[in-house]
Design a protein around this motif. Structure first.
Motif, PDB file in Angstrom:
ATOM      1  N   VAL A   1      -9.897  -1.099  -4.261  1.00  0.00           N
ATOM      2  CA  VAL A   1     -10.301  -1.353  -5.647  1.00  0.00           C
ATOM      3  C   VAL A   1      -9.365  -2.349  -6.325  1.00  0.00           C
ATOM      4  CG1 VAL A   1     -10.556  -0.289  -7.918  1.00  0.00           C
ATOM      5  CG2 VAL A   1     -11.393   0.903  -5.887  1.00  0.00           C
ATOM      6  N   LEU A   2      -8.067  -2.206  -6.091  1.00  0.00           N
ATOM      7  CA  LEU A   2      -7.063  -3.019  -6.782  1.00  0.00           C
ATOM      8  C   LEU A   2      -6.705  -4.307  -6.053  1.00  0.00           C
ATOM      9  CD1 LEU A   2      -4.695  -0.133  -7.974  1.00  0.00           C
ATOM     10  CD2 LEU A   2      -6.529  -1.269  -9.247  1.00  0.00           C
ATOM     11  N   GLY A   3      -7.374  -4.590  -4.939  1.00  0.00           N
ATOM     12  CA  GLY A   3      -7.208  -5.879  -4.277  1.00  0.00           C
ATOM     13  C   GLY A   3      -6.032  -6.006  -3.331  1.00  0.00           C
ATOM     14  N   TYR A   4      -5.406  -4.889  -2.935  1.00  0.00           N
ATOM     15  CA  TYR A   4      -4.253  -4.972  -2.035  1.00  0.00           C
ATOM     16  C   TYR A   4      -4.661  -5.449  -0.639  1.00  0.00           C
ATOM     17  CZ  TYR A   4      -0.990  -2.704  -5.283  1.00  0.00           C
ATOM     18  OH  TYR A   4      -0.166  -2.418  -6.342  1.00  0.00           O
ATOM     19  N   TYR A   5      -5.781  -4.971  -0.134  1.00  0.00           N
ATOM     20  CA  TYR A   5      -6.241  -5.428   1.178  1.00  0.00           C
ATOM     21  C   TYR A   5      -6.573  -6.918   1.126  1.00  0.00           C
ATOM     22  CZ  TYR A   5      -7.033  -0.413   2.170  1.00  0.00           C
ATOM     23  OH  TYR A   5      -6.896   0.932   2.348  1.00  0.00           O
TER      24      TYR A   5
ATOM     25  N   MET B   1      -2.132  -4.678  10.897  1.00  0.00           N
ATOM     26  CA  MET B   1      -0.871  -4.830  10.176  1.00  0.00           C
ATOM     27  C   MET B   1      -1.103  -5.195   8.715  1.00  0.00           C
ATOM     28  SD  MET B   1       1.610  -6.636  13.014  1.00  0.00           S
ATOM     29  CE  MET B   1       2.857  -6.910  11.748  1.00  0.00           C
ATOM     30  N   GLY B   2      -2.143  -5.980   8.438  1.00  0.00           N
ATOM     31  CA  GLY B   2      -2.468  -6.315   7.054  1.00  0.00           C
ATOM     32  C   GLY B   2      -2.830  -5.080   6.256  1.00  0.00           C
ATOM     33  N   VAL B   3      -3.615  -4.181   6.855  1.00  0.00           N
ATOM     34  CA  VAL B   3      -3.970  -2.927   6.191  1.00  0.00           C
ATOM     35  C   VAL B   3      -2.718  -2.087   5.947  1.00  0.00           C
ATOM     36  CG1 VAL B   3      -5.173  -0.727   6.480  1.00  0.00           C
ATOM     37  CG2 VAL B   3      -6.340  -2.865   7.052  1.00  0.00           C
ATOM     38  N   LEU B   4      -1.844  -2.006   6.945  1.00  0.00           N
ATOM     39  CA  LEU B   4      -0.620  -1.211   6.787  1.00  0.00           C
ATOM     40  C   LEU B   4       0.286  -1.807   5.717  1.00  0.00           C
ATOM     41  CD1 LEU B   4       0.323  -0.208  10.448  1.00  0.00           C
ATOM     42  CD2 LEU B   4      -1.276   0.848   8.851  1.00  0.00           C
ATOM     43  N   ARG B   5       0.391  -3.131   5.660  1.00  0.00           N
ATOM     44  CA  ARG B   5       1.192  -3.766   4.601  1.00  0.00           C
ATOM     45  C   ARG B   5       0.636  -3.408   3.227  1.00  0.00           C
ATOM     46  NH1 ARG B   5       1.743  -8.207   8.022  1.00  0.00           N
ATOM     47  NH2 ARG B   5      -0.175  -9.105   7.181  1.00  0.00           N
ATOM     48  N   ALA B   6      -0.681  -3.468   3.110  1.00  0.00           N
ATOM     49  CA  ALA B   6      -1.319  -3.147   1.831  1.00  0.00           C
ATOM     50  C   ALA B   6      -1.021  -1.704   1.419  1.00  0.00           C
ATOM     51  CB  ALA B   6      -2.822  -3.376   1.930  1.00  0.00           C
ATOM     52  N   LEU B   7      -1.105  -0.784   2.375  1.00  0.00           N
ATOM     53  CA  LEU B   7      -0.878   0.629   2.065  1.00  0.00           C
ATOM     54  C   LEU B   7       0.581   0.907   1.715  1.00  0.00           C
ATOM     55  CD1 LEU B   7      -3.148   2.269   4.796  1.00  0.00           C
ATOM     56  CD2 LEU B   7      -3.611   2.047   2.338  1.00  0.00           C
ATOM     57  N   VAL B   8       1.502   0.249   2.411  1.00  0.00           N
ATOM     58  CA  VAL B   8       2.921   0.407   2.077  1.00  0.00           C
ATOM     59  C   VAL B   8       3.196  -0.161   0.686  1.00  0.00           C
ATOM     60  CG1 VAL B   8       5.250  -0.399   2.635  1.00  0.00           C
ATOM     61  CG2 VAL B   8       3.779   0.493   4.447  1.00  0.00           C
ATOM     62  N   ASN B   9       2.648  -1.334   0.390  1.00  0.00           N
ATOM     63  CA  ASN B   9       2.899  -1.970  -0.901  1.00  0.00           C
ATOM     64  C   ASN B   9       2.341  -1.160  -2.063  1.00  0.00           C
ATOM     65  OD1 ASN B   9       4.401  -4.248  -0.154  1.00  0.00           O
ATOM     66  ND2 ASN B   9       2.571  -5.386   0.429  1.00  0.00           N
ATOM     67  N   ILE B  10       1.115  -0.656  -1.922  1.00  0.00           N
ATOM     68  CA  ILE B  10       0.547   0.113  -3.034  1.00  0.00           C
ATOM     69  C   ILE B  10       1.274   1.445  -3.188  1.00  0.00           C
ATOM     70  CG2 ILE B  10      -1.286   1.257  -1.683  1.00  0.00           C
ATOM     71  CD1 ILE B  10      -3.110   0.888  -4.138  1.00  0.00           C
ATOM     72  N   SER B  11       1.702   2.046  -2.085  1.00  0.00           N
ATOM     73  CA  SER B  11       2.468   3.295  -2.165  1.00  0.00           C
ATOM     74  C   SER B  11       3.792   3.064  -2.886  1.00  0.00           C
ATOM     75  CB  SER B  11       2.714   3.855  -0.760  1.00  0.00           C
ATOM     76  OG  SER B  11       1.501   4.206  -0.125  1.00  0.00           O
ATOM     77  N   ARG B  12       4.446   1.951  -2.596  1.00  0.00           N
ATOM     78  CA  ARG B  12       5.709   1.637  -3.266  1.00  0.00           C
ATOM     79  C   ARG B  12       5.497   1.365  -4.749  1.00  0.00           C
ATOM     80  NH1 ARG B  12       9.234  -1.960   1.178  1.00  0.00           N
ATOM     81  NH2 ARG B  12       9.211  -0.308   2.784  1.00  0.00           N
TER      82      ARG B  12
END
Length: 340
Positions: free
Chosen positions: A50-54, A234-245
């Motif tokens: 929703v927030l465009g992280y991916y 890896m792009g999905v994992l980066r997005a999930l780490v970034n939004i979690s942080r």
């Protein structure tokens, strides 16, 4: 210039303006087992979309919604998705029975944020002896974990009357109705329980996880996807780490996003949930070898694993993608330590 030619040229120019990766690549389908954004840290799976992280990571993620882990695994194995958020117990059982092409690569929500709620007359866990305790069923995850938690506090669990009631919301309603004396529920179920009069939290979610650090769900991919679409993984994992942080640093961001997605939710309840998630965000991907080993040991103590052979961690986990992401982003030392 004819209208048809203008329309054709407009389509071409619009196509050329699309990001090359988005224009060329097929969607990266992420299978989830909830039908709306859940009231737990696992919400990052939806909110990153929703927030465009991916999108910022150049991955064209498409969410595929199914009900429960078995359907998610079936869809993943049938090639109807590239990554699935599934229960660790199911993944372990498949691996123990010979499936060798599934790998856990992250855990955006390591555990269901369980807590134990009870009647006010039960002041401490030690007072549970002789009282009734609601569980999903004998041998279910909430039962086995709760036994560990209570025993860690010196409770003789043989003195507790177990009552099989099914899902957490049913158990919570039974507690509120006075049909049982205590039960294990998620923070979300507890927070949204309409009437808590005469009830209180006996064991907090933080204390519960500290006593039983069992990883409940992971994001899994097939070895084929890991080989052929590793950059997108890896792009999905980066997005999930970034939004979690980002949510860990500013819980109000989560509250704002959830208030938009679930307008029926009371904002104060969302703020209460956000506060309870302070130490729950997977800011490093949620993949601790120590916690995963503990999870395997705990699950193998249950009856569902009684006849299954043991499995090595490397047969169902691949730390490579998340370690590569952390090498780029650095490790957040505040929580979620990526022990190897």
């Amino acid at each position: 210039m004819s209208r048809s030619l203008k329309a054709a040229l407009g389509f071409v120019f619009a196509a050329l303006s699309v990001t090359p990766l988005m224009a060329q690549d097929a969607p990266f389908r992420l299978i989830v087992t909830h039908l709306e954004v859940p009231l737990v840290p696992n919400s990052v799976l939806d909110l990153a979309h929703v927030l465009g992280y991916y999108e910022r990571e150049g991955v064209n993620v498409e969410l595929v919604r199914v009900q429960q882990t078995p359907m998610a695994i079936a869809a993943l194995q049938a090639g109807e998705g590239e990554m699935a958020n599934i229960g660790v117990d199911a993944l372990l059982q498949l691996t123990a029975r010979g499936t060798d092409d599934l790998r856990a690569v992250a855990s955006p929500n390591k555990s269901l944020p369980f807590l134990i709620a009870a009647k006010d007359s039960i002041a401490t866990a030690a007072d549970l002896g002789g009282h009734s305790f609601g569980v999903g069923r004998v041998g279910s995850l909430d039962h086995t974990l709760s036994v560990k938690v209570l025993e860690s506090q010196g409770v003789d669990t043989d003195q507790i009357e177990l009552v099989s009631l099914g899902q957490p919301n049913v158990r919570a309603q039974a507690l509120a109705a006075g049909q049982i004396d205590a039960t294990t529920v998620s923070i979300g179920v507890w927070t949204t329980l309409p009437d808590k009069e005469g009830l209180h939290v006996l064991v907090s979610a933080d204390d519960y996880y500290a006593a039983a650090p069992v990883v409940n769900k992971v994001n899994a991919v097939t070895t084929t996807v890991l080989e052929e679409r590793r950059d997108e993984v890896m792009g999905v994992l980066r997005a999930l780490v970034n939004i979690s942080r980002d949510f860990a640093a500013d819980p109000e961001l989560w509250v704002d996003a959830m208030a938009t997605e679930l307008p029926h939710m009371d904002r104060e309840e969302l703020a209460t949930l956000a506060e309870s998630f302070t130490q729950s965000w997977s800011v490093n991907g949620g993949m601790s070898a120590d916690e995963l080993d503990y999870t395997v040991t705990s699950l193998y103590e249950g009856e569902e694993f009684a006849d299954l052979p043991p499995v090595a961690l490397e047969s169902w986990v691949d730390f490579g993608p998340i370690d590569a992401v952390l090498a780029e982003l650095g490790v957040d030392d505040a929580m979620d330590q990526p022990a190897r």
